[in-house]
Design an enzyme around this catalytic site. Structure first.
Site, PDB file in Angstrom:
ATOM      1  N   ASN A 198      -3.409   4.698  16.245  1.00 21.79           N
ATOM      2  CA  ASN A 198      -4.565   4.112  15.554  1.00 21.79           C
ATOM      3  C   ASN A 198      -4.723   2.682  16.056  1.00 21.79           C
ATOM      4  OD1 ASN A 198      -5.017   6.310  13.646  1.00 21.79           O
ATOM      5  ND2 ASN A 198      -3.067   5.693  12.780  1.00 21.79           N
ATOM      6  N   GLU A 247       0.816  -1.211   0.000  1.00 22.33           N
ATOM      7  CA  GLU A 247       0.000   0.000   0.000  1.00 22.33           C
ATOM      8  C   GLU A 247       0.848   1.258   0.000  1.00 22.33           C
ATOM      9  OE1 GLU A 247      -3.905  -1.486   2.434  1.00 22.33           O
ATOM     10  OE2 GLU A 247      -2.071  -1.149   3.538  1.00 22.33           O
ATOM     11  N   CYS A 304       6.986  -4.574  15.758  1.00 23.39           N
ATOM     12  CA  CYS A 304       6.596  -3.716  16.882  1.00 23.39           C
ATOM     13  C   CYS A 304       5.170  -4.070  17.297  1.00 23.39           C
ATOM     14  CB  CYS A 304       6.690  -2.249  16.486  1.00 23.39           C
ATOM     15  SG  CYS A 304       8.349  -1.767  15.967  1.00 23.39           S
ATOM     16  N   CYS A 354      -1.449   5.244   9.711  1.00 20.06           N
ATOM     17  CA  CYS A 354      -0.273   4.475  10.141  1.00 20.06           C
ATOM     18  C   CYS A 354      -0.674   3.252  10.934  1.00 20.06           C
ATOM     19  CB  CYS A 354       0.599   5.320  11.058  1.00 20.06           C
ATOM     20  SG  CYS A 354       1.402   6.641  10.225  1.00 20.06           S
ATOM     21  N   CYS A 410       7.121  -6.686   7.749  1.00 18.43           N
ATOM     22  CA  CYS A 410       8.245  -6.044   8.437  1.00 18.43           C
ATOM     23  C   CYS A 410       8.758  -6.972   9.521  1.00 18.43           C
ATOM     24  CB  CYS A 410       7.783  -4.728   9.062  1.00 18.43           C
ATOM     25  SG  CYS A 410       9.121  -3.772   9.800  1.00 18.43           S
TER      26      CYS A 410
HETATM   27  N1  SAH Z   1       9.574   1.052  10.052  1.00 16.01           N
HETATM   28  C1  SAH Z   1       9.601   2.476  10.049  1.00 16.01           C
HETATM   29  C2  SAH Z   1       8.550   3.137   9.175  1.00 16.01           C
HETATM   30  C3  SAH Z   1       7.158   2.597   9.152  1.00 16.01           C
HETATM   31  S1  SAH Z   1       5.972   3.104  10.311  1.00 16.01           S
HETATM   32  C4  SAH Z   1       9.532   3.018  11.462  1.00 16.01           C
HETATM   33  O1  SAH Z   1       9.445   2.227  12.390  1.00 16.01           O
HETATM   34  O2  SAH Z   1       9.630   4.214  11.645  1.00 16.01           O
HETATM   35  C5  SAH Z   1       5.811   4.824  10.282  1.00 16.01           C
HETATM   36  C6  SAH Z   1       5.410   5.385  11.644  1.00 16.01           C
HETATM   37  O3  SAH Z   1       4.105   4.930  12.039  1.00 16.01           O
HETATM   38  C7  SAH Z   1       6.368   4.916  12.750  1.00 16.01           C
HETATM   39  O4  SAH Z   1       6.702   5.960  13.609  1.00 16.01           O
HETATM   40  C8  SAH Z   1       5.518   3.880  13.450  1.00 16.01           C
HETATM   41  O5  SAH Z   1       5.979   3.668  14.738  1.00 16.01           O
HETATM   42  C9  SAH Z   1       4.125   4.493  13.368  1.00 16.01           C
HETATM   43  N2  SAH Z   1       3.046   3.559  13.671  1.00 16.01           N
HETATM   44  C10 SAH Z   1       3.079   2.211  13.592  1.00 16.01           C
HETATM   45  N3  SAH Z   1       1.908   1.684  13.991  1.00 16.01           N
HETATM   46  C11 SAH Z   1       1.121   2.724  14.339  1.00 16.01           C
HETATM   47  C12 SAH Z   1      -0.224   2.819  14.833  1.00 16.01           C
HETATM   48  N4  SAH Z   1      -0.964   1.741  15.039  1.00 16.01           N
HETATM   49  N5  SAH Z   1      -0.710   4.051  15.052  1.00 16.01           N
HETATM   50  C13 SAH Z   1       0.036   5.153  14.818  1.00 16.01           C
HETATM   51  N6  SAH Z   1       1.297   5.129  14.359  1.00 16.01           N
HETATM   52  C14 SAH Z   1       1.829   3.920  14.128  1.00 16.01           C
END
Ligand code: SAH
Length: 365
Positions: free
Chosen positions: A296, A92, A117, A340, A113
């Site tokens: 989110n 996406e 996380c 995100c 990924c």
């Molecule tokens: N892997 C990279 C980029 C992808 S995520 C990173 O970790 O930065 C881009 C951003 O969205 C990151 O800061 C991530 O922590 C955040 N993110 C991930 N899941 C999210 C969620 N459920 N709600 C809001 N932000 C989120």
């Protein structure tokens, strides 16, 4: 049949140009039309002399991705573009039409990924496959085409879609070369942002190679124990190492460049005045700005909830009172599952299992 050259492989394309006796100017006009102005494929091809068009189109791959579907948010200016890769996986990209008129594209660098996380839907997919440079670049090319059709230009590019860009380091660098190359996209590096979970050595390598490209660090907590709870890689890359890396970036990058520190606001986890204090201490002496992100909710992490608006604002006010540059991000595209953390396709897991027999994991550095 010979594999067609990708439009981004400038050396192969130049060779083909000689074989087809195309003049360099018409090739340049074609590339500009497609990559810089987002014209349709046929309009761009019409820049080539009629006798060469078919041969060129047959031997050059204009797109590495197939557009699978598009959803436009009814609430705000977000559009989600869903693409199919040659391997049959879905990825996406999200177009964010921000109120100021500055259109941003959020691109994916991987399918799934390996960082896994706890709060991120992509990390829950159980796979991690690198996208090729052409697959990353084609997200930009196709988004530019979609936007040009509505009279808009793409201004900013953020690597905040699916994947950890620094786990796909070589392809990221090839992509950044092509994005900034005058003969290809000619995107100013200052309008590119690479967001990472925090891999200190790769962050420094990236800044050395592309000092003017912005970097964002997904810190989310300045407390080692809390960070480990939500980011498995925090164990391997502790906070003091990350801090040294950011300080090194400050030395490498141009003096007006700040590292963005992303901070997801999770209720009862990292949103107390004490947590704000730890963050203030951690960034002391660093050239950064802090971006507070509303969480989110995702199906796979029912135990996590976002901090309420008041808590977020109080947290932000505490940082600002300590003199830190702080912005509170607002989220677009929630209704098209584009915000995100929601960039996930369950189908991918099924496709990966069916083709590989088991989920494949990208070895992390
Ligand atoms: N892997 C990279 C980029 C992808 S995520 C990173 O970790 O930065 C881009 C951003 O969205 C990151 O800061 C991530 O922590 C955040 N993110 C991930 N899941 C999210 C969620 N459920 N709600 C809001 N932000 C989120």
């Amino acid at each position: 049949m010979i594999k067609p050259a990708s439009i981004y492989e400038t050396r192969n394309i130049d060779q083909l140009r000689r074989e087809l006796r195309l003049d360099p100017q018409s090739l340049r006009r074609f590339r500009n039309a497609l990559l810089k102005h987002g014209q349709s494929d046929s309009d761009a091809l019409s820049e080539l002399p009629p006798e060469a068009r078919d041969a060129f189109a047959n031997q050059v791959e204009l797109h590495a991705l197939q557009l699978h579907s598009r959803s436009d948010s009814q609430q705000d200016g977000a559009s989600k573009l869903l693409f199919r890769t040659r391997a049959g996986m879905l990825i996406e990209s999200v177009i964010l039409r921000i109120a100021t008129g500055r259109t941003t594209l959020c691109v994916s660098s991987q399918v799934g990924c390996a960082a896994a996380c706890d709060f991120c839907a992509t990390g829950k997919m159980g796979i991690a496959q690198n996208l090729s440079p052409a697959e990353i670049l084609d997200q930009v090319a196709q988004a530019r085409q979609a936007l040009a059709a509505e009279g808009r230009k793409l201004r900013n590019l953020v690597f905040m879609g699916m994947g950890e860009p620094l786990h796909n380091e070589e392809n990221l660098y090839t992509t950044l070369e092509a994005l900034t190359a005058p003969e290809l996209f000619h995107q100013p590096p200052s309008r590119i942002l690479v967001s990472t979970v925090g891999l200190p050595e790769a962050m420094i390598r990236s800044a050395r190679r592309f000092p003017a490209v912005n970097l964002a660090l997904s810190l989310h907590s300045a407390n080692q124990q809390t960070r480990e709870q939500i980011i498995p890689l925090a164990r391997r890359y502790p906070l003091d190492e990350l801090r040294r890396a950011v300080s090194e970036l400050n030395r490498i990058q141009p003096p007006n460049t700040e590292v963005m520190v992303e901070y997801l606001m999770l209720d009862g986890m990292n949103d107390s005045p004490e947590a704000a204090r730890e963050l203030i201490d951690w960034v002391e002496g660093l050239r950064v700005h802090i971006n507070l992100i509303p969480f989110n909710t995702i199906d796979d992490a029912p135990h996590l909830t976002g901090s309420g608006r008041e808590t977020r604002e109080a947290f932000g006010a505490q940082l600002k009172a300590a003199g830190l540059k702080t912005t509170i991000r607002y989220s677009l595209g929630a209704d098209v599952a584009a915000a995100c953390g929601q960039l996930v396709r369950k189908e991918n897991r099924r496709t990966a299992m069916a083709t590989a027999g088991a989920p494949s994991q990208q070895p992390s550095s």
